[in-house]
Design a protein around this motif. Structure first.
Motif, mmCIF file in Angstrom:
data_model
loop_
_atom_site.group_PDB
_atom_site.id
_atom_site.type_symbol
_atom_site.label_atom_id
_atom_site.label_comp_id
_atom_site.label_asym_id
_atom_site.label_seq_id
_atom_site.Cartn_x
_atom_site.Cartn_y
_atom_site.Cartn_z
ATOM 1 N N PRO A 139 0.809 -1.225 0.000
ATOM 2 C CA PRO A 139 0.000 0.000 0.000
ATOM 3 C C PRO A 139 0.839 1.270 0.000
ATOM 4 C CG PRO A 139 -0.766 -1.561 1.672
ATOM 5 C CD PRO A 139 0.568 -2.033 1.197
ATOM 6 N N TYR A 140 2.112 1.166 0.465
ATOM 7 C CA TYR A 140 2.974 2.342 0.588
ATOM 8 C C TYR A 140 4.374 2.039 0.059
ATOM 9 C CZ TYR A 140 -0.728 3.608 3.851
ATOM 10 O OH TYR A 140 -1.958 3.882 4.417
ATOM 11 N N ARG A 141 5.076 3.104 -0.307
ATOM 12 C CA ARG A 141 6.505 3.031 -0.602
ATOM 13 C C ARG A 141 7.224 3.872 0.434
ATOM 14 N NH1 ARG A 141 6.993 0.750 -5.698
ATOM 15 N NH2 ARG A 141 5.310 1.148 -7.191
ATOM 16 N N GLY A 142 8.343 3.353 0.939
ATOM 17 C CA GLY A 142 9.004 4.008 2.062
ATOM 18 C C GLY A 142 8.308 3.622 3.354
ATOM 19 N N CYS A 143 8.976 3.866 4.485
ATOM 20 C CA CYS A 143 8.377 3.464 5.761
ATOM 21 C C CYS A 143 8.840 4.391 6.881
ATOM 22 C CB CYS A 143 8.741 2.027 6.093
ATOM 23 S SG CYS A 143 7.891 1.418 7.578
ATOM 24 N N GLU A 144 7.878 4.992 7.558
ATOM 25 C CA GLU A 144 8.185 5.953 8.608
ATOM 26 C C GLU A 144 8.726 5.294 9.872
ATOM 27 O OE1 GLU A 144 6.277 10.028 10.518
ATOM 28 O OE2 GLU A 144 4.970 8.571 9.540
ATOM 29 N N HIS A 145 8.579 3.994 10.014
ATOM 30 C CA HIS A 145 9.194 3.325 11.155
ATOM 31 C C HIS A 145 10.699 3.588 11.186
ATOM 32 C CE1 HIS A 145 5.740 0.192 11.740
ATOM 33 N NE2 HIS A 145 5.515 1.317 12.379
ATOM 34 N N ASN A 185 7.753 -5.790 2.170
ATOM 35 C CA ASN A 185 8.659 -4.739 1.701
ATOM 36 C C ASN A 185 8.631 -3.569 2.678
ATOM 37 O OD1 ASN A 185 10.553 -3.870 -0.304
ATOM 38 N ND2 ASN A 185 9.037 -2.414 -1.045
ATOM 39 N N THR A 186 7.509 -2.864 2.753
ATOM 40 C CA THR A 186 7.364 -1.808 3.756
ATOM 41 C C THR A 186 6.119 -2.092 4.589
ATOM 42 O OG1 THR A 186 6.153 -0.393 2.206
ATOM 43 C CG2 THR A 186 8.531 -0.091 2.340
ATOM 44 N N ASP A 187 6.080 -1.578 5.812
ATOM 45 C CA ASP A 187 5.047 -1.950 6.768
ATOM 46 C C ASP A 187 3.700 -1.318 6.405
ATOM 47 O OD1 ASP A 187 3.499 -2.415 9.141
ATOM 48 O OD2 ASP A 187 5.382 -2.718 10.215
ATOM 49 N N PRO A 188 2.651 -2.140 6.229
ATOM 50 C CA PRO A 188 1.334 -1.590 5.874
ATOM 51 C C PRO A 188 0.671 -0.856 7.028
ATOM 52 C CG PRO A 188 1.143 -3.936 6.285
ATOM 53 C CD PRO A 188 2.614 -3.612 6.328
ATOM 54 N N TYR A 189 1.169 -1.083 8.263
ATOM 55 C CA TYR A 189 0.591 -0.421 9.434
ATOM 56 C C TYR A 189 1.542 0.617 10.019
ATOM 57 C CZ TYR A 189 -3.336 -3.641 9.361
ATOM 58 O OH TYR A 189 -4.471 -4.333 8.986
ATOM 59 N N GLN A 190 2.340 1.261 9.153
ATOM 60 C CA GLN A 190 3.168 2.362 9.605
ATOM 61 C C GLN A 190 2.266 3.548 9.964
ATOM 62 O OE1 GLN A 190 5.263 4.551 6.289
ATOM 63 N NE2 GLN A 190 4.842 2.648 5.170
ATOM 64 N N PRO A 191 2.786 4.565 10.663
ATOM 65 C CA PRO A 191 1.930 5.638 11.200
ATOM 66 C C PRO A 191 0.986 6.309 10.210
ATOM 67 C CG PRO A 191 4.091 5.762 12.206
ATOM 68 C CD PRO A 191 4.175 4.680 11.160
ATOM 69 N N ILE A 192 1.387 6.493 8.934
ATOM 70 C CA ILE A 192 0.507 7.228 8.019
ATOM 71 C C ILE A 192 -0.761 6.453 7.671
ATOM 72 C CG2 ILE A 192 2.375 8.583 7.025
ATOM 73 C CD1 ILE A 192 2.245 6.795 4.549
ATOM 74 N N GLU A 193 -0.794 5.147 7.957
ATOM 75 C CA GLU A 193 -1.992 4.365 7.698
ATOM 76 C C GLU A 193 -3.164 4.855 8.544
ATOM 77 O OE1 GLU A 193 -4.911 1.359 6.907
ATOM 78 O OE2 GLU A 193 -3.297 2.235 5.728
ATOM 79 N N ARG A 194 -2.863 5.461 9.691
ATOM 80 C CA ARG A 194 -3.938 5.953 10.564
ATOM 81 C C ARG A 194 -4.845 6.936 9.812
ATOM 82 N NH1 ARG A 194 -4.082 5.387 15.731
ATOM 83 N NH2 ARG A 194 -1.830 4.964 15.813
ATOM 84 N N ASP A 195 -4.256 7.802 9.009
ATOM 85 C CA ASP A 195 -5.038 8.777 8.261
ATOM 86 C C ASP A 195 -5.414 8.281 6.864
ATOM 87 O OD1 ASP A 195 -4.896 10.683 10.345
ATOM 88 O OD2 ASP A 195 -2.922 11.335 9.657
ATOM 89 N N LYS A 243 5.125 -4.462 12.322
ATOM 90 C CA LYS A 243 5.511 -4.039 13.665
ATOM 91 C C LYS A 243 4.483 -3.059 14.218
ATOM 92 C CE LYS A 243 10.593 -3.995 13.009
ATOM 93 N NZ LYS A 243 10.737 -4.120 11.551
ATOM 94 N N GLY A 244 3.520 -2.671 13.388
ATOM 95 C CA GLY A 244 2.632 -1.571 13.717
ATOM 96 C C GLY A 244 1.443 -1.962 14.580
ATOM 97 N N SER A 245 1.284 -1.278 15.702
ATOM 98 C CA SER A 245 0.176 -1.564 16.613
ATOM 99 C C SER A 245 -1.168 -1.157 16.013
ATOM 100 C CB SER A 245 0.386 -0.835 17.942
ATOM 101 O OG SER A 245 0.529 0.556 17.741
ATOM 102 N N LEU A 246 -1.157 -0.384 14.941
ATOM 103 C CA LEU A 246 -2.402 0.009 14.289
ATOM 104 C C LEU A 246 -3.167 -1.190 13.753
ATOM 105 C CD1 LEU A 246 -4.062 2.528 13.600
ATOM 106 C CD2 LEU A 246 -2.801 2.682 11.448
ATOM 107 N N ILE A 247 -2.525 -2.333 13.662
ATOM 108 C CA ILE A 247 -3.220 -3.538 13.198
ATOM 109 C C ILE A 247 -4.393 -3.881 14.108
ATOM 110 C CG2 ILE A 247 -1.772 -5.188 14.463
ATOM 111 C CD1 ILE A 247 -1.966 -7.040 12.012
#
Length: 359
Positions: free
Chosen positions: A73-79, A134-144, A167-171
């Motif tokens: 869903p994303y490229r790059g990862c804010e983690h 590849n990159t985390d689907p539940y990184q912080p920007i997924e919240r918005d 690794k994202g708790s948003l899951i």
């Protein structure tokens, strides 16, 4: 001092530099203007751009991977995990695998619609889709953005199996969908725990949830009936690998049913970034860590050969593998989970398409 650190205050970032990607013809260098005036530097903020993908499902034929297709869903990862093996992919965007990877992110809001279209194709044959490889689907920007949740809903509606790594708790937000998919045998989740040391984690994975928070994720997913794998990855020689047994035990106690491990990988630009990080934070161990890695890869910092790239070779790699096997067996953790169901898949019906007479 790296140019980016001279331009910005860099807080909560793991990469120590922002060198141009390997495909760029030019590099950027700052020059002192001669004015001896101290200025407060701006903080380096996360930037998000939008991509409209023409296709979403990526296929692979790698014999050492347990899946043949994935979506991102994303490229790059804010983690911002300094060791992330996906960092070199940012060079294809004309961006740096360093700080750009964790600060200049790409969202793909049309991904759910593209996924629905690809699943509806007549030639599509169902098999588990991997997300988060590849990159985390539940990184912080997924919240918005909510792109991952929308993709998950498409898969759930179609009865399509999915394997998620995060690794994202948003899951936990998506436990309603995940719990329902778990009851139908359509989902499994891998949670990566690199270390149990909160201080080390904060340095190495600055914007990822703390280790204890990830264990809490495992408890909540397991309580909802979702099969969880504890992933002791990556193991870093002489830094995190002494924790292998403790990580597996903590994962099992939290409810994980299966386990896996991967040795630290240093493809392309990841190697200088990790060495830069080691020099800054663990200078006393840097030489030993790199020596171990070269020992496992025939004198090189990385070996891309299938079956060797994930674990390495030689006495040290074999010792870690044996430790994992003994510990997993003692804890009752399986190496593989039962297969997910593919027989429930029903291709989505696109708007305007003729529905089947027999449904």
């Amino acid at each position: 001092m790296d140019d980016e650190r001279r331009r910005y205050q860099i807080k909560g970032r793991a990469a120590g530099s922002n060198h141009a990607g390997r495909f760029e013809r030019h590099t950027r260098t700052l020059i002192d203007d001669g004015w001896a005036v101290e200025e407060e530097l701006p903080v380096l903020r996360t930037q998000i751009s939008v991509e409209r993908p023409r296709s979403l499902i990526t296929y692979n034929r790698s014999p050492d991977l347990p899946f043949d297709r994935s979506i991102n869903p994303y490229r790059g990862c804010e983690h911002g995990c300094v060791y992330c093996f996906a960092r070199p992919t940012h060079a294809y965007l004309g961006l740096s695998p360093g700080l750009d990877f964790e600060t200049r992110l790409v969202a793909r809001p049309e991904a759910p619609a593209v996924l629905r279209r690809e699943l509806a194709a007549r030639k599509y044959k169902v098999a588990p889709i991997a997300i988060g490889t590849n990159t985390d689907p539940y990184q912080p920007i997924e919240r918005d953005q909510g792109i991952m949740r929308a993709c998950l809903q498409v898969l759930s509606d179609a009865g399509h199996p999915v394997a998620i790594v995060t690794k994202g708790s948003l899951i936990e937000r998506d436990l309603d969908i995940l719990g329902d998919m778990a009851r139908r045998g359509l989902v499994r989740v891998g949670v990566s725990v690199t270390t149990l040391d909160a201080k080390l984690s904060r340095l190495m994975e600055p914007r990822a949830p703390a280790p204890e928070r990830r264990l809490q994720m495992i408890r909540r997913l397991s309580a909802a009936g979702v099969p969880v794998r504890i992933m002791a990855s990556p193991m870093i020689p002489a830094l995190t690998d002494p924790e292998l047994e403790a990580i597996l035990a903590a994962g099992r106690n939290a409810g994980a049913r299966t386990a896996s491990w991967i040795m630290l990988r240093l493809p392309r630009e990841v190697s200088p970034l990790v060495q830069e990080w080691l020099a800054a934070h663990y200078p006393d161990r840097a030489g030993r860590i790199m020596s171990r890695l070269r020992e496992m890869h025939g004198g090189k910092e990385y070996d891309a050969r299938w079956h060797a790239r994930m674990r390495g070779e030689g006495p040290y790699a074999e010792m870690v593998a044996q430790r994992f096997d003994v510990s997993a067996k003692r804890l009752g953790l399986r190496k593989s989970a039962p297969p997910m169901r593919c027989d429930l898949f029903r291709a989505p019906v696109l708007e305007g398409a003729q529905m089947s007479l027999f449904g």
